[in-house]
Enzyme design. Structure first.
Site, short mmCIF file in Angstrom:
data_model
loop_
_atom_site.label_atom_id
_atom_site.label_comp_id
_atom_site.label_asym_id
_atom_site.label_seq_id
_atom_site.Cartn_x
_atom_site.Cartn_y
_atom_site.Cartn_z
N LYS A 12 33.88 29.34 43.15
CA LYS A 12 33.99 30.77 43.40
C LYS A 12 34.46 31.50 42.15
O LYS A 12 33.99 32.60 41.83
CB LYS A 12 34.95 31.03 44.57
CG LYS A 12 35.01 32.49 44.96
CD LYS A 12 35.78 32.69 46.24
CE LYS A 12 35.73 34.16 46.62
NZ LYS A 12 36.25 34.39 47.96
N GLU A 95 40.64 43.29 36.02
CA GLU A 95 41.41 42.05 35.90
C GLU A 95 40.95 41.22 34.71
O GLU A 95 40.71 40.02 34.83
CB GLU A 95 41.28 41.22 37.19
CG GLU A 95 41.65 41.94 38.44
CD GLU A 95 40.47 42.69 39.07
OE1 GLU A 95 39.31 42.48 38.66
OE2 GLU A 95 40.72 43.52 39.96
#
Length: 131
Positions: A12, A95
């Site tokens: 992921k 991020e």
């Protein structure tokens, strides 16, 4: 079971780092990027670089991860954007250090060249400074 969960998390991570990296770098949804030969090659190279970093980190990932990743990207809706791209479009924080910066730290420690990943990170840091 725990190894499967950890493997899934790394898989992921690859997907999120690749998707967010490529869509923010190209400032486009995935369809136009995939439909351009250089766009698809850039996705493949970024995927390969991130997998190389994960291998250096000792991540328990599938030997077929590159194939899995490219199939997943090929099956996305053409208008798909990463959440990071949508955040950039709204002028919100991203991020960069958490996703791409962490991978770069590992690459630098191993003296592993990752030019596309470095470009993604530079793009994000320049964006952060311009907000």
């Amino acid at each position: 079971m725990q190894n499967t969960i950890i493997e899934d998390l790394w898989h992921k991570y690859l997907f999120i780092a690749t998707m967010s990296g490529i869509t923010t770098l190209m400032r486009a949804p995935i369809g136009p990027i995939c439909n351009h030969p250089s766009g698809m090659e850039t996705i493949k190279q970024l995927t390969k670089e991130i997998i190389d970093v994960m291998n250096v980190a000792g991540a328990p990932i599938s030997n077929e991860l590159e194939t899995i990743q490219m199939e997943k990207i090929a099956n996305l809706a053409p208008e798909m954007k990463s959440s990071m791209q949508r955040d950039m479009e709204k002028g919100l924080p991203v991020e960069a250090d958490h996703l791409h910066g962490y991978l770069l730290e590992i690459a630098k420690t191993a003296d592993l060249p990752v030019p596309v990943l470095e470009s993604v990170y530079a793009n994000l840091k320049i964006y952060e400074r311009s907000r």
